[in-house]
Design an enzyme around this catalytic site. Structure first.
Site, mmCIF file in Angstrom:
data_model
loop_
_atom_site.group_PDB
_atom_site.id
_atom_site.type_symbol
_atom_site.label_atom_id
_atom_site.label_comp_id
_atom_site.label_asym_id
_atom_site.label_seq_id
_atom_site.Cartn_x
_atom_site.Cartn_y
_atom_site.Cartn_z
ATOM 1 N N ASP A 1 -8.823 -4.001 -1.541
ATOM 2 C CA ASP A 1 -7.950 -4.222 -2.578
ATOM 3 C C ASP A 1 -8.102 -3.392 -3.677
ATOM 4 O OD1 ASP A 1 -6.243 -6.001 -1.156
ATOM 5 O OD2 ASP A 1 -6.857 -7.942 -2.141
ATOM 6 N N LYS B 1 -2.645 -2.521 -3.767
ATOM 7 C CA LYS B 1 -1.125 -2.945 -4.274
ATOM 8 C C LYS B 1 -0.828 -2.780 -5.559
ATOM 9 C CE LYS B 1 -0.337 -6.763 -0.917
ATOM 10 N NZ LYS B 1 -1.441 -6.613 0.042
#
Length: 410
Positions: free
Chosen positions: A193, A215
């Protein structure tokens, strides 16, 4: 001559420990962990040993050593502070062909107790010529190397399979758990991530496949469905996959969704909790989320949508009425609307608020304001995500600590 090293399997075997002081206090727990049936002979024992005796884990004869105590023992530890007693114990053990460790004289001892450590199924034992401090230092270095993956864990024949959901902590690479770092060192594939501790990725072996699952807010993004498919695909190829996340996998980390996807695909999943930024970042900024007489509760809220958004499921009026600490994640860009909702529903305008950007990292910085002014102050300071918002009187506790430190430190 150097010793001949063995790993003794003591489960169900009687071990005699003569002496109840600090040396015995260190050695008895390790013997119990190995499954030994421990008997302690000593007129008195330390409080720690007394606890083990009270729990029924150790047999205690509250008297001095007597000839015959070594009968039936597989191993003897002579740990008294009386050299003559240790000599007598060692002599009886020698006569009965029982190995005896003398704590007071390494040269007269038939055996040495190594400095030992354990990481998963690997046991480490170091003797260093009978020098306990040197042995302990070497032991510590080897154990640490095994824990953090410096020693090549990927050569392990019993390497994990499937997927591990690993919480990487709030940002500082040093705050990942020991277990998380171990598994990262064993990975064939790492799906990372944006908020995962990126510094750890530089330590991966060159043949590890690194998949960037970042993201970026309002930017490029790998869909959750794609992430799930990638994990399942690589695991089905027989590769060990580590899904490296920021914070904890199950605190706004979609770890539950990924676990369910793997379960549907028949892929085994191991979950390694991580330190969530919801408590770690306030702590790094010197703010306790609870404090006696100030707050006995705290609420962790995801503000990925504003309070007035139809998608919001948060009870903002209830939070406004609460006297507990509010810890808001993903709130910076919607902070004005959050403050407006809390003020409208009853929170006092002077309620302290703090916003911490890049918590636990060298670039950490913070803004302190009131609930009524925090949105403007954050905007003026240019605070950007990732940042944690803390609302409540505990912010004043942190300020008090900072003031005391400033007064006391030169």
């Amino acid at each position: 001559m150097g010793p001949y090293l063995l790993g003794l399997r003591l489960s169900g075997r009687r071990v005699l420990v003569v002496g109840g002081g600090r040396v015995a206090q260190r050695r008895v727990p390790a013997l119990l962990e190995a499954g030994a049936e421990v008997t302690v002979v000593s007129p008195s024992v330390t409080p720690a040993l007394d606890d083990l005796i009270a729990a029924g884990r150790v047999t205690w004869h509250a008297r001095p050593y007597e000839v015959g105590d070594c009968d039936g023992a597989w191993l003897v530890q002579a740990c008294t502070d009386d050299r003559s007693v240790n000599t007598a114990v060692a002599a009886e053990a020698e006569a009965k062909r029982v190995w005896c460790v003398r704590a007071d004289d390494k040269d007269a001892s038939a055996a040495w107790t190594p400095a030992s450590g354990r990481v998963d199924e690997i046991s480490v034992a170091v003797t260093a010529g009978g020098d306990p401090r040197r042995a302990a230092g070497i032991r510590d270095a080897v154990v640490e190397a095994l824990r953090d993956g410096t020693v090549d864990a990927r050569r392990n024949r019993t390497k994990p399979v499937g997927v591990a959901l690993v919480g990487g902590g709030p940002g500082d690479p040093g705050l990942i758990t020991v277990r998380g770092r171990q598994l990262l060192a064993q990975a064939d594939v790492v799906v990372a991530d944006r908020l995962a501790p990126r510094g750890l990725l530089d330590e991966l072996a060159a043949d590890v496949e690194l998949i960037d699952a970042a993201k970026v807010p309002y930017g490029r993004s790998l869909s959750q469905e794609t992430i799930n498919e990638l994990m399942v695909d690589r695991a089905r190829q027989g590769k060990f996959v580590v899904r490296l996340k920021g914070g904890d996998p199950f605190v706004f980390g979609r770890g539950g969704e990924e676990m369910i996807a793997c379960a549907h695909a028949g892929i085994p999943v191991l979950v390694v909790p991580g330190i969530t930024s919801a408590v770690a970042v306030p702590a790094a900024a010197g703010v306790p989320v609870t404090h006696r007489g100030v707050s006995q509760e705290f609420h962790v809220i995801s503000v990925h949508v504003a309070p007035d958004d139809p998608k919001s499921t948060v009870d903002w009026p209830g939070l406004a009425r609460s006297q507990g600490t509010l810890v808001l994640l993903m709130a910076v860009e919607r902070l004005a609307k959050v403050a407006e909702a809390l003020l409208r529903d009853g929170r006092a305008p002077e309620t302290p608020a703090m916003v911490v950007q890049d918590g636990t990292l060298p670039t950490q910085r913070a803004v302190i304001a009131s609930l009524a002014t925090v949105a403007d102050r954050v905007s003026a300071a240019g605070i950007r995500p990732p940042a944690i918002v803390i609302v409540g009187d505990v912010v004043r506790v942190g300020q008090e600590v900072a003031m005391v430190r400033a007064e006391r430190l030169p």
